[in-house]
Design a protein around this motif. Structure first.
Motif, short mmCIF file in Angstrom:
data_model
loop_
_atom_site.label_atom_id
_atom_site.label_comp_id
_atom_site.label_asym_id
_atom_site.label_seq_id
_atom_site.Cartn_x
_atom_site.Cartn_y
_atom_site.Cartn_z
N LEU A 164 -3.41 73.99 39.23
CA LEU A 164 -2.99 75.07 40.12
C LEU A 164 -1.68 75.68 39.67
CD1 LEU A 164 -3.98 73.35 43.46
CD2 LEU A 164 -5.08 75.37 42.49
N ALA A 165 -0.78 74.85 39.14
CA ALA A 165 0.49 75.36 38.65
C ALA A 165 0.28 76.29 37.47
CB ALA A 165 1.41 74.21 38.26
N LEU A 166 -0.68 75.96 36.60
CA LEU A 166 -0.95 76.79 35.42
C LEU A 166 -1.68 78.09 35.78
CD1 LEU A 166 -2.10 73.99 32.94
CD2 LEU A 166 0.10 75.20 32.95
N MET A 167 -2.34 78.12 36.94
CA MET A 167 -3.08 79.31 37.34
C MET A 167 -2.16 80.45 37.77
SD MET A 167 -6.14 77.46 39.51
CE MET A 167 -6.43 78.91 40.52
N GLY A 168 -0.96 80.13 38.21
CA GLY A 168 -0.05 81.19 38.65
C GLY A 168 -0.07 81.37 40.16
N ASP A 169 0.93 82.14 40.63
CA ASP A 169 1.13 82.27 42.08
C ASP A 169 0.17 83.25 42.74
OD1 ASP A 169 3.20 80.51 41.86
OD2 ASP A 169 4.76 82.06 41.71
N ASN A 170 -0.52 84.09 41.96
CA ASN A 170 -1.38 85.11 42.56
C ASN A 170 -2.86 84.71 42.60
OD1 ASN A 170 0.82 86.87 42.96
ND2 ASN A 170 0.70 87.54 40.81
N ALA A 171 -3.20 83.58 41.98
CA ALA A 171 -4.60 83.16 41.95
C ALA A 171 -5.07 82.75 43.34
CB ALA A 171 -4.77 82.00 40.97
N ASN A 172 -6.30 83.11 43.65
CA ASN A 172 -6.86 82.74 44.95
C ASN A 172 -8.20 82.02 44.85
OD1 ASN A 172 -8.60 84.79 44.26
ND2 ASN A 172 -7.78 86.24 45.77
N GLU A 173 -8.61 81.67 43.60
CA GLU A 173 -9.85 80.94 43.42
C GLU A 173 -9.73 80.01 42.21
OE1 GLU A 173 -14.67 81.61 43.46
OE2 GLU A 173 -13.42 83.19 42.60
N LEU A 174 -10.15 78.77 42.40
CA LEU A 174 -10.20 77.80 41.31
C LEU A 174 -11.58 77.87 40.67
CD1 LEU A 174 -9.04 75.43 39.68
CD2 LEU A 174 -9.79 73.90 41.51
N CYS A 175 -11.63 78.29 39.41
CA CYS A 175 -12.89 78.50 38.69
C CYS A 175 -13.03 77.50 37.55
CB CYS A 175 -12.96 79.93 38.16
SG CYS A 175 -12.86 81.19 39.45
N PRO A 176 -14.23 77.36 36.99
CA PRO A 176 -14.41 76.40 35.89
C PRO A 176 -13.47 76.65 34.71
CG PRO A 176 -16.53 77.11 36.73
CD PRO A 176 -15.51 77.95 37.42
N GLN A 177 -13.19 77.92 34.38
CA GLN A 177 -12.33 78.20 33.23
C GLN A 177 -10.88 77.79 33.46
OE1 GLN A 177 -14.21 80.37 34.90
NE2 GLN A 177 -13.18 82.35 35.27
N ASP A 178 -10.52 77.50 34.72
CA ASP A 178 -9.15 77.06 35.02
C ASP A 178 -8.95 75.58 34.73
OD1 ASP A 178 -8.30 79.60 36.04
OD2 ASP A 178 -9.43 79.15 37.88
N ILE A 179 -10.05 74.83 34.59
CA ILE A 179 -9.95 73.38 34.42
C ILE A 179 -9.77 73.07 32.94
CG2 ILE A 179 -11.15 71.19 34.76
CD1 ILE A 179 -12.72 72.61 37.02
N PRO A 180 -8.71 72.36 32.57
CA PRO A 180 -8.43 72.08 31.15
C PRO A 180 -9.58 71.33 30.49
CG PRO A 180 -6.55 71.50 32.52
CD PRO A 180 -7.68 71.78 33.46
N PRO A 181 -10.08 71.79 29.36
CA PRO A 181 -11.21 71.12 28.70
C PRO A 181 -10.86 69.72 28.22
CG PRO A 181 -10.31 72.88 27.32
CD PRO A 181 -9.68 73.03 28.66
N GLU A 182 -9.56 69.46 27.95
CA GLU A 182 -9.18 68.12 27.48
C GLU A 182 -9.42 67.05 28.54
OE1 GLU A 182 -5.29 70.36 28.52
OE2 GLU A 182 -7.20 70.77 27.50
#
Length: 540
Positions: A512-530
Motif C-alpha cells: 500500500l505504501a508503494l501504491m501512493g496516496d491517491n490509489a483507491n484499489e489494490l489490484c494484482p499488478q500492485d502485488i510484488p512478484p518477488e
C-alpha cells in the motif's frame, strides 16, 4: 461364556452401567457381532441427520486438530448411538474398525455394554470410560470421553466422542468436548428456519453475541421453541424438556421486547421472572412481518474498544479461531492455565493481549511476557520466580514453553495452587501432542489444574483469508477506503505465507505504501512478484 461378574468399576456411574450391560444379556468376552448397517439403511440415517452433520463438521475438525494425537479419533453419533462420522488418524481408524468403532455401527449400552457413547446417551451427561472400565474385553484398548449434543427444542440430538489409545493422556479433552458441543448447539439454533423472535442474553455482557451466549427462540404465541444449554441453565429450565412460555421466563414485557427486536438490535436490560438481570439483544426471525434493520455502529471515542471487548473485534469467521476465543472466554472466570499452539505469526500474542485486556481483574493488572528460550543457566528458576512476582494478580504469558526444562514447566503450572490470582498462559509453535509424546512438554500439573488447550490455525488453512486482507488494508490506510479486487485476493492466496498473519500484515503495508496516496484499489499488478519467488505456484 463366563458366568461370574468381573470386578465392577469404582465409579458409581460406570458401576451402574456394568450392571445394566449384564441385564442386557452381554458377557465380557462376547464375540463381535455384525453391527454395521447395510449401505441403504445407513444412507437413510445420514439423510435424517443431515443438519447435525453439516453444522457439526467445522467444530469437529477443529476439535480433532486440538486433540491431535496419532492414536485418536473424534466420533459423532445420533440419538440412538449409531456412529455417523469418524475423523482421525488412518492407522487408529483401522484399529478401531476392528471392534466396529466406525460409521454405521451402533454403540448403545444394549449393543456393546459400558462405553462412553452409550453411557452418555443413558445418563445425559459427559462420561469418560478408560481402558478396563469398558464392559467388553475387546474394547479395553480404548479410552473414550463422550458428551451429549442437545437438540434446540429439547432432548438429545446426538453424542460427540473422543476416543484414543488407552495409554494416551486426554485429561484435557473433556472441557474441549463440552465447548465443541455448545458451539454445535449454538450453530443449530442460529440456522433454525422456525420461530418468531430470537433473544440473546447473558449475565455477563461480554458473552452476548458470542458462541457462549444464551439463546432462546419464541414463536408468535410466546412459546419457547428452541434454546441452548446456557439459556436453560440461566432460566432454570428442564434440561431435557425445556417447555416454557415467555412470561414464565422473563419479566420484561412481550410488547416492549418486540419493539426492541424490530428496532436497531441494540443491547438492553433484560429481567428474569425471579428478579435477576441480564444483558440482552432481540431480533425478529420472520422478515416478512418486520424486517430487522442493520445494527448501526455505536458512537465511540477514537481508540476506545468497541462493546464486547478486544476479543470481539478479532475476526471469528474461521471456526477454529471462533472456538479458541470461545474457550478463552469460558476460562476467564475459572482462571485455569491455558496452553496455546500455533505457528510463528498466527497471532498468539495478539490474542492473549486482547484476552488480558478484556478479563483483567483491575485496570493496573500486569501482563508479563517472557520467552522460555531465554531462561537458561543456573539463574533461570530464580528469573522465572521473579517474573511470576511481577505478574501477580495479572497474567504471565510464557512463549516457547517447550524450551523450558520439564522441572520448570512443572513449577510454572504448579504455582496456580498457591498463586490463584495470577493467570498462567503458555504458548508453543509446535504441536502440543508431539511435544508431549516426545517428553518435551510436561502436562501432568497442567492437567491437574484443569488446564485448557487452544489451537490457532496457520493462515493458509483459515476460512477468513479475504476478510483478513480487507481488515489489514483498513488498518494500514484508515484515512481512505481502498477496494481489494477479487483478482488480487486470488493472487494473494497463492502464497503460502510461512510468516502467517504477521507476514500478511507487513506485506500489505509495504504494498500500500508503494501504491501512493491517491490509489483507491489494490489490484494484482500492485502485488510484488518477488512474493511468489519461493512458492510452488499452486493454489492454497
Amino acid at each position: 461364556m463366563s458366568e461370574a461378574l468381573p470386578v465392577l468399576p469404582s465409579s458409581p456411574v460406570l458401576r451402574a452401567s456394568w450392571l445394566r450391560s449384564r441385564e442386557h444379556g452381554l458377557v465380557t468376552d462376547q464375540h463381535l457381532p455384525d453391527g454395521i448397517l447395510a449401505r441403504a439403511d445407513f444412507a437413510e440415517h445420514i439423510e435424517a441427520n443431515a443438519r447435525l452433520l453439516a453444522f457439526s463438521r467445522p467444530a469437529i475438525e477443529n476439535l480433532y486438530r486440538q486433540i491431535g494425537g496419532p492414536s485418536s479419533m473424534v466420533l459423532l453419533a445420533d440419538e440412538r448411538g449409531l456412529i455417523l462420522s469418524a475423523l482421525g488418524n488412518t492407522e487408529f481408524l483401522d484399529r478401531a474398525a476392528r471392534v466396529a468403532l466406525s460409521p454405521g455401527a451402533e454403540w448403545s449400552e444394549a449393543s456393546v455394554g459400558t462405553n462412553a457413547i452409550g453411557t452418555a446417551l443413558h445418563t445425559g451427561h459427559t462420561v469418560a470410560v478408560r481402558g478396563a472400565e469398558h464392559y467388553l474385553d475387546r474394547n479395553r484398548f480404548l479410552t473414550c470421553i463422550a458428551t451429549p449434543i442437545l437438540a434446540p427444542g429439547g432432548g438429545m440430538l446426538g453424542i460427540l466422542d473422543v476416543s484414543t489409545d488407552a495409554r494416551a493422556n486426554i485429561s484435557h479433552a473433556g472441557a474441549l468436548l463440552r465447548t465443541t458441543a455448545e458451539l454445535i448447539e449454538h450453530s443449530l439454533i442460529e440456522h433454525l428456519e422456525s420461530g418468531f423472535v430470537t433473544i440473546r442474553f447473558h449475565s455477563r455482557a461480554e458473552l452476548v453475541d458470542g458462541p457462549l451466549e444464551a439463546l432462546a427462540v419464541f414463536d408468535e404465541e410466546r412459546r419457547l421453541v428452541a434454546s441452548n444449554r446456557a439459556a436453560r441453565s440461566l432460566l432454570k429450565l428442564d434440561r431435557a424438556h425445556p417447555s416454557a412460555a415467555f412470561d414464565h421466563c422473563f419479566a420484561t414485557g412481550w410488547a416492549a421486547l418486540l419493539g426492541l427486536a424490530a428496532g436497531n438490535g441494540g443491547a438492553f436490560p433484560l429481567r428474569a421472572v425471579d428478579g435477576r438481570s441480564f444483558v440482552g439483544r432481540a431480533a425478529l426471525r420472520d422478515r416478512s412481518i418486520a424486517p430487522r434493520a442493520p445494527r448501526p455502529p455505536p458512537a465511540q471515542c477514537a481508540g476506545e474498544p468497541r462493546p464486547g471487548g478486544q476479543l470481539a473485534q478479532m475476526s471469528q469467521s474461521d471456526p477454529r479461531v471462533a472456538a479458541a476465543i470461545a474457550t478463552l472466554r469460558a476460562s476467564a472466570a475459572a482462571n485455569v492455565p491455558l496452553l496455546i499452539e500455533g505457528e510463528t505469526g498466527t497471532g498468539k500474542t495478539h490474542l492473549i493481549r486482547a484476552f488480558h485486556a478484556d478479563h483483567r481483574r483491575h485496570a493496573d493488572a500486569p501482563l508479563v511476557i517472557i520467552d522460555g528460550s531465554s531462561l537458561r543457566g543456573a539463574g533461570a528458576s530464580a528469573e522465572l520466580a521473579d517474573r511470576l512476582g511481577q505478574a501477580a494478580e495479572g497474567t504471565l504469558f510464557v512463549v516457547e514453553i517447550d524450551a523450558l526444562p520439564n522441572a520448570m514447566q512443572r513449577a510454572l503450572f504448579g504455582t496456580r495452587t498457591s498463586r490463584g490470582a495470577t493467570r498462567i498462559i503458555a504458548a508453543t509453535r509446535k504441536r502440543v501432542a508431539h511435544l508431549a509424546d516426545s517428553g518435551r512438554l510436561e502436562l501432568a500439573h497442567f492437567a491437574a489444574a484443569g488446564g485448557l488447550q487452544l489451537s490457532l490455525p496457520p493462515l493458509r488453512e483459515r476460512d477468513d483469508f479475504d476478510e483478513l486482507v480487507r481488515l489489514f488494508v483498513r488498518e494500514a490506510c484508515p484515512e481512505r477506503a481502498i477496494h481489494v479486487s477479487p483478482d488480487a485476493l486470488t493472487l494473494l492466496r497463492r502464497h503460502r505465507w510461512p510468516g502467517n498473519l504477521s507476514e500478511l500484515r507487513s506485506q500489505l503495508r509495504l504494498t500500500l505504501a508503494l501504491m501512493g496516496d491517491n490509489a483507491n484499489e489494490l489490484c494484482p499488478q500492485d502485488i510484488p512478484p518477488e512474493l511468489f519467488d519461493d512458492d510452488s505456484g499452486e493454489g492454497r
